[in-house]
Write an enzyme that holds these catalytic residues in place. Structure first.
Site, mmCIF file in Angstrom:
data_model
loop_
_atom_site.group_PDB
_atom_site.id
_atom_site.type_symbol
_atom_site.label_atom_id
_atom_site.label_comp_id
_atom_site.label_asym_id
_atom_site.label_seq_id
_atom_site.Cartn_x
_atom_site.Cartn_y
_atom_site.Cartn_z
ATOM 1 C CE1 TYR A 1 81.660 68.309 26.351
ATOM 2 C CE2 TYR A 1 81.810 69.326 28.682
ATOM 3 C CZ TYR A 1 81.115 68.332 27.930
ATOM 4 O OH TYR A 1 80.472 67.525 28.546
ATOM 5 C CE LYS B 1 76.884 68.660 26.621
ATOM 6 N NZ LYS B 1 76.303 67.227 25.764
#
Ligand code: NAP
Length: 229
Positions: A80, A84
């Protein structure tokens, strides 16, 4: 008969908050997470209009013991966090990269709403006490973001998170206290919780820009959120 072209007004600004936010699920499907967090952001950037890209404290590895500022080197530990971070690059040059942390609000799935539900059902909840961050009320983040755009502050990275910091266990206790719920917090470690994705042990964000919009303390954000629920 041919149809008329659709009437689509060109936007002046895009607030890009959509993301793959299932931090643990991303570990099993890195390509899926990248398609949304990087590919999706590239699609939005291709509109060619100024963009606010909401990013995360999870771009840092959490080894620091004082607040992370914009010039600190990111080193994401999870899929994640990596997607990002790549999404930040995909947002392009005409983007405010707004990094925030531990978001909560009166709608959607978030820690405050989960604790209010569990606190009403149980006498005790086990909560992690070895991750420290700044729980940020989305209403305060929205105001600070508006200020960033309306004051015409420069594109680039901005750390916009609540004042103060705490652990998840401290935050849970504050939620129960403010909501008047009789529920104990049992303080546990990240290892005991055993989640698949690593989380930073410390991810307090502060801005090194002297003119950065300031957010209120997280406890003030919590009170405001509870009033609106
Ligand atoms: N939560 C935090 O603590 C935190 C901290 C720092 C930064 N952020 C960032 O802040 C933003 C908002 O986070 P959040 O916690 O509010 O997330 P959230 O509740 O999971 O909301 C994400 C939104 O993205 C949409 N979305 C996901 N995949 C999509 C796709 N392929 N196409 C279109 N829409 C899609 C979802 O739509 P559906 O509802 O239809 O699935 C949902 O409305 C994200 O960019 C996140 O990375 C969050």
């Amino acid at each position: 008969m041919s149809l008329p072209p659709p009437l689509v007004a060109a936007p002046d600004l895009v607030l890009h908050a959509a993301a793959w936010t299932d931090v643990d699920g991303a570990e099993d499907d890195p390509q899926g997470a990248a398609a949304v967090n990087v590919g999706g952001t590239a699609n939005v950037a291709s509109l060619g209009v100024p963009l606010v890209y909401f990013s995360t404290d999870y771009v840092f590895d959490g080894t620091k013991r004082e607040p992370y500022v914009e010039s600190d080197a990111p080193n994401p530990q999870s899929v994640y966090g990596r997607t990002k971070l790549h999404g930040e690059a995909a947002a392009g040059e005409r983007a405010w990269i707004v990094r925030s942390s531990w978001l909560f609000g009166e709608t959607g799935q978030n820690f405050v709403r989960t604790m209010l539900r569990l606190g009403a059902e149980r006498d005790e909840v086990a909560v992690v006490d070895d991750q420290r961050g700044s729980p940020t009320y989305v209403g305060h983040l929205a105001k600070a973001t508006r200020e960033l755009v309306e004051r015409g502050l420069p594109f680039g990275r901005w750390h916009l998170a609540a004042e103060g910091d705490c652990t998840w266990a401290d935050f849970a206790e504050a939620i129960f206290e403010e909501a008047g719920l009789e529920c104990r917090v049992r303080r546990i470690t990240t290892e005991e919780l055993g989640r698949p994705a690593p989380r930073p042990a410390y991810s307090v964000l502060r801005s090194e820009h002297p003119d950065a919009p300031q957010l209120p303390h997280w406890r003030e954000g919590l009170r405001e959120c509870l009033q609106r629920l």
